[in-house]
Design a protein around this motif. Structure first.
Motif, short mmCIF file in Angstrom:
data_model
loop_
_atom_site.label_atom_id
_atom_site.label_comp_id
_atom_site.label_asym_id
_atom_site.label_seq_id
_atom_site.Cartn_x
_atom_site.Cartn_y
_atom_site.Cartn_z
N UNK A 178 0.84 -1.19 0.00
CA UNK A 178 0.00 0.00 0.00
C UNK A 178 0.88 1.26 0.00
N UNK A 179 0.24 2.40 -0.11
CA UNK A 179 0.96 3.67 -0.19
C UNK A 179 1.86 3.91 1.03
N UNK A 180 1.38 3.77 2.26
CA UNK A 180 2.28 3.97 3.40
C UNK A 180 3.42 2.96 3.45
N UNK A 181 3.16 1.70 3.09
CA UNK A 181 4.22 0.69 3.09
C UNK A 181 5.29 1.03 2.06
N UNK A 182 4.88 1.52 0.90
CA UNK A 182 5.85 1.88 -0.15
C UNK A 182 6.72 3.04 0.32
N UNK A 183 6.12 4.01 0.99
CA UNK A 183 6.88 5.17 1.47
C UNK A 183 7.94 4.75 2.48
N UNK A 184 7.54 3.92 3.44
CA UNK A 184 8.50 3.46 4.45
C UNK A 184 9.62 2.66 3.79
N UNK A 185 9.28 1.85 2.80
CA UNK A 185 10.29 1.04 2.12
C UNK A 185 11.26 1.86 1.29
N UNK A 186 10.86 3.05 0.89
CA UNK A 186 11.73 3.88 0.03
C UNK A 186 12.56 4.88 0.82
N UNK A 187 12.46 4.86 2.14
CA UNK A 187 13.20 5.83 2.95
C UNK A 187 14.70 5.69 2.75
N UNK A 188 15.20 4.46 2.69
CA UNK A 188 16.64 4.24 2.57
C UNK A 188 17.20 4.72 1.23
N UNK A 189 16.43 4.58 0.17
CA UNK A 189 16.91 4.97 -1.15
C UNK A 189 16.54 6.40 -1.52
N UNK A 190 15.65 7.01 -0.76
CA UNK A 190 15.23 8.37 -1.05
C UNK A 190 13.78 8.44 -1.52
N UNK A 191 12.99 9.24 -0.84
CA UNK A 191 11.58 9.37 -1.20
C UNK A 191 11.44 10.33 -2.37
N UNK A 192 10.84 9.90 -3.47
CA UNK A 192 10.71 10.77 -4.64
C UNK A 192 9.68 11.87 -4.40
N UNK A 193 9.79 12.99 -5.11
CA UNK A 193 8.83 14.10 -4.93
C UNK A 193 7.39 13.71 -5.29
N UNK A 194 7.22 12.66 -6.10
CA UNK A 194 5.86 12.23 -6.44
C UNK A 194 5.07 11.85 -5.18
N UNK A 195 5.75 11.37 -4.15
CA UNK A 195 5.08 11.05 -2.90
C UNK A 195 4.49 12.31 -2.29
#
Length: 271
Positions: A227-244
């Motif tokens: 889901x959207x929150x799970x994807x955001x947490x998973x992308x923290x290490x690589x960098x959250x894109x501005x699309x979020x």
């Protein structure tokens, strides 16, 4: 003596009022600052993976909103789960709120206790217990288990909201409708439902908000569904894109518009 006392107390009262107003606005600004930062960095023309420093203004992230396929899929999953769980929760919660607010039956006290106990249960406990339930039942964890979990933790909020509305209703309105020949369904559709509709809409918006941004419970029961929150947490290490940030801004904006429309409609009903 009393006049002198009043004159000496007035400045203190005015100073206290100003201090209270300043404190209130300070709290509002503090609570709103994360939202403002999210909106602002949706326009950040970043040049690196991290989106933590301002590097210029751009609108290209709005144009490239759906360029990251995994993020788009995660947002679709969150919206699907939120809409489905909200619809189910509103139907069940409305019926339960009507029963608890209008009727007396055996087990009413226990039901009230369970409703409020579900609200006070920590999400960690609820997520672990639901995971144990699904594993024991050999139920594969996917979008369906997420919907079931979201219905269970948001049902109490809708029930309490509708129940609070039902308690304030005048039972004589329904009695008058039945005396005039209305059927049970006609009384509910034309009298009861319009009266409790503000509570139903408020509970539905609350259930949708709780569902679309839930992380803790969802992380226990999601399986391979992201889901959207799970994807955001998973992308923290690589960098959250501005699309979020852009997606979060759009979700927030739509929520504000719905809340304003609901408030305007409620004011028109009162007048």
């Amino acid at each position: 003596m009393s006049a002198a006392t009043t004159l000496t107390r007035r400045p203190r009262g005015r100073f206290g009022d100003r201090l209270l107003h300043a404190y209130t606005w300070l709290i509002i600004v503090w609570l709103s600052s994360p939202i403002a930062v999210m909106i602002l960095f949706g326009f950040n023309d970043k040049k690196s993976k991290s989106n933590t420093s301002w590097q210029g203004f751009t609108l290209r992230w709005y144009q490239q909103l759906f360029d990251i396929s995994d993020l788009t899929t995660a947002l679709k999953n969150s919206l699907t789960v939120a809409v489905a769980s909200t619809l189910i929760t509103v139907v069940i919660g409305t019926m339960l709120g009507l029963a608890l607010g209008r009727h007396r039956f055996r087990g009413r006290g226990v039901t009230n206790f369970l409703v409020f106990a579900a609200i006070s249960t920590p999400e960690l406990v609820m997520g672990a217990s639901l995971l144990s339930l699904f594993v024991s039942a050999n139920l594969p964890r996917d979008a369906l288990t997420i919907i079931i979990a979201h219905v269970l933790f948001s049902l109490s909020f809708v029930t309490v909201t509708v129940r609070a509305r039902v308690i304030t209703l005048d039972p004589s309105l329904e009695e008058a409708a039945r005396d005039l020949g209305a059927t049970a369904w006609g009384t509910f559709r034309q009298v009861t439902l319009p009266a409790v509709l503000p509570g139903v809409l408020s509970g539905g918006m609350l259930a949708f908000a709780l569902s679309i941004d839930d992380y803790v419970v969802t992380s226990f029961v999601n399986g391979s569904t992201v889901t959207f929150p799970l994807w955001i947490i998973g992308s923290v290490k690589t960098g959250i894109p501005p699309q979020v940030n852009v997606m979060g801004t759009l979700i927030f904006g739509i929520g504000v518009l719905i809340a304003v429309a609901n408030a305007v409609a409620a004011r028109r009903r009162r007048t």
